[in-house]
Design a protein around this motif. Structure first.
Motif, short mmCIF file in Angstrom:
data_model
loop_
_atom_site.label_atom_id
_atom_site.label_comp_id
_atom_site.label_asym_id
_atom_site.label_seq_id
_atom_site.Cartn_x
_atom_site.Cartn_y
_atom_site.Cartn_z
N PHE A 118 -2.52 21.45 0.63
CA PHE A 118 -1.37 21.08 1.11
C PHE A 118 -0.57 20.65 0.13
O PHE A 118 -0.23 19.81 -0.32
CB PHE A 118 -2.12 20.43 2.21
CG PHE A 118 -2.25 21.05 3.67
CD1 PHE A 118 -2.08 22.05 4.75
CD2 PHE A 118 -4.07 20.73 3.46
CE1 PHE A 118 -3.27 22.38 5.54
CE2 PHE A 118 -5.27 21.45 4.17
CZ PHE A 118 -3.74 22.59 4.79
N GLU A 119 0.86 21.42 0.19
CA GLU A 119 1.86 20.72 -0.31
C GLU A 119 1.99 19.25 0.68
O GLU A 119 2.94 19.12 -0.70
CB GLU A 119 3.04 21.43 -0.38
CG GLU A 119 4.63 21.41 -1.47
CD GLU A 119 5.12 22.57 -0.82
OE1 GLU A 119 6.76 22.92 -0.89
OE2 GLU A 119 4.84 23.89 -1.38
N SER A 120 1.92 19.19 1.60
CA SER A 120 2.72 18.07 2.04
C SER A 120 1.56 17.18 3.34
O SER A 120 0.93 18.33 4.09
CB SER A 120 3.70 17.80 2.60
OG SER A 120 4.05 18.82 3.85
N TRP A 121 2.48 16.07 3.56
CA TRP A 121 1.23 15.59 5.07
C TRP A 121 1.53 16.47 6.04
O TRP A 121 1.01 16.49 6.85
CB TRP A 121 1.14 14.53 5.40
CG TRP A 121 0.38 13.00 4.60
CD1 TRP A 121 1.16 12.67 3.15
CD2 TRP A 121 -1.12 13.45 4.52
NE1 TRP A 121 -0.79 12.06 2.91
CE2 TRP A 121 -1.76 12.22 3.54
CE3 TRP A 121 -1.93 14.06 5.60
CZ2 TRP A 121 -3.29 12.38 3.83
CZ3 TRP A 121 -2.61 13.64 5.54
CH2 TRP A 121 -3.95 12.60 4.31
N PHE A 143 -3.62 8.26 10.87
CA PHE A 143 -3.25 8.04 9.56
C PHE A 143 -3.46 6.72 8.47
O PHE A 143 -4.88 5.62 8.39
CB PHE A 143 -1.76 7.59 9.74
CG PHE A 143 -0.90 8.12 8.59
CD1 PHE A 143 -0.37 9.68 8.76
CD2 PHE A 143 -0.45 7.25 7.58
CE1 PHE A 143 0.56 8.92 7.78
CE2 PHE A 143 0.53 7.16 6.74
CZ PHE A 143 1.22 8.43 6.77
N ALA A 144 -4.01 6.77 6.94
CA ALA A 144 -4.23 6.33 6.25
C ALA A 144 -3.81 6.23 5.46
O ALA A 144 -2.50 6.48 4.78
CB ALA A 144 -5.82 6.57 5.69
N VAL A 145 -3.76 4.77 4.40
CA VAL A 145 -2.87 3.91 3.44
C VAL A 145 -3.78 3.69 2.22
O VAL A 145 -5.10 3.48 2.84
CB VAL A 145 -2.08 3.08 3.96
CG1 VAL A 145 -1.20 3.92 4.68
CG2 VAL A 145 -2.92 2.23 4.58
N VAL A 146 -3.38 3.78 1.29
CA VAL A 146 -4.55 2.88 0.29
C VAL A 146 -3.76 2.18 -0.86
O VAL A 146 -2.74 2.03 -0.72
CB VAL A 146 -4.69 3.74 -0.39
CG1 VAL A 146 -6.06 4.64 -0.02
CG2 VAL A 146 -3.79 5.14 -1.33
N TYR A 197 0.33 -1.38 0.08
CA TYR A 197 -0.54 -0.53 -0.81
C TYR A 197 1.10 1.65 0.39
O TYR A 197 2.14 1.09 0.53
CB TYR A 197 -0.33 0.06 1.64
CG TYR A 197 -2.19 -0.56 1.56
CD1 TYR A 197 -2.28 -1.89 0.91
CD2 TYR A 197 -3.83 0.07 1.24
CE1 TYR A 197 -3.51 -2.85 -0.41
CE2 TYR A 197 -4.97 -0.85 1.41
CZ TYR A 197 -4.77 -2.05 0.29
OH TYR A 197 -6.12 -2.77 0.40
N VAL A 198 0.38 2.66 -0.23
CA VAL A 198 1.06 4.15 -0.32
C VAL A 198 0.45 4.63 0.60
O VAL A 198 -0.96 3.90 0.50
CB VAL A 198 1.06 3.65 -1.70
CG1 VAL A 198 1.25 3.53 -2.74
CG2 VAL A 198 -0.60 4.10 -2.15
N VAL A 199 1.09 6.04 1.05
CA VAL A 199 0.26 7.10 1.41
C VAL A 199 -0.43 7.74 0.88
O VAL A 199 0.08 7.69 -0.27
CB VAL A 199 1.46 7.93 2.32
CG1 VAL A 199 0.80 8.93 2.94
CG2 VAL A 199 1.97 6.89 3.03
N PRO A 200 -1.66 7.83 0.05
CA PRO A 200 -2.22 8.77 -0.65
C PRO A 200 -1.86 10.63 -0.66
O PRO A 200 -1.18 10.89 0.94
CB PRO A 200 -3.22 8.72 0.20
CG PRO A 200 -3.09 8.66 1.26
CD PRO A 200 -2.71 7.66 1.52
#
Length: 144
Positions: free
Chosen positions: A38-41, A57-60, A29-32
């Motif tokens: 927003f330029e970044s998390w 935190f979420a991942v997809v 999976y990856v961080v969306p």
């Protein structure tokens, strides 16, 4: 007839980003991308009130096939066995020693990432072999 719906799998945990990044490695999976504007998390997190920072935190799945995984910070620690867990399908179509070897190889990879082997359950004539593990915060999952 009921409508088919997408699901999200939610994990309660103490360190959402740490647990999420472990599962990224397990599942590919990856961080969306960060929210619009927003330029970044990091920039997004800085915009939150201090009490909300590092609370989730979420991942997809980059292919879009698998469910979104959401990790939320909770005050209480894990006390009992999970009632629901993920089965990570690494031995599909394999049997006997070949299946056990595939399970053990993936277990070694995940142990190096902070996972923990719990027990190998060998085939019993009804079920094939599987390997029970825990993630970096003790949540059970199986290599199947």
């Amino acid at each position: 007839m009921a409508q088919v719906r997408q699901v999200q799998v939610t994990f309660d945990c103490a360190e959402p980003e740490r647990v999420a990044r472990f599962w990224c490695e397990v599942l590919g999976y990856v961080v969306p991308p960060p929210p619009a504007g927003f330029e970044s998390w990091d920039a997004f997190v800085e915009s939150l009130p201090p009490e909300r920072r590092d609370s989730a935190f979420a991942v997809v799945d980059p292919t879009g096939a698998g469910p979104r995984l959401f990790f939320q910070k909770v005050p209480e620690g894990k006390v009992v066995k999970n009632r629901v867990h993920l089965d990570v399908r690494v031995g599909t179509g394999l049997v006997g020693d070949e299946r056990v070897a595939a399970l053990e190889a993936e277990c070694a990879r995940l142990t190096a990432l902070g996972g923990q082997k719990v027990r190998l359950m060998l085939a019993d004539g009804f079920d094939e072999s599987c390997l029970v593990m825990q993630d970096v915060e003790g949540n059970e999952f199986c290599l199947d």
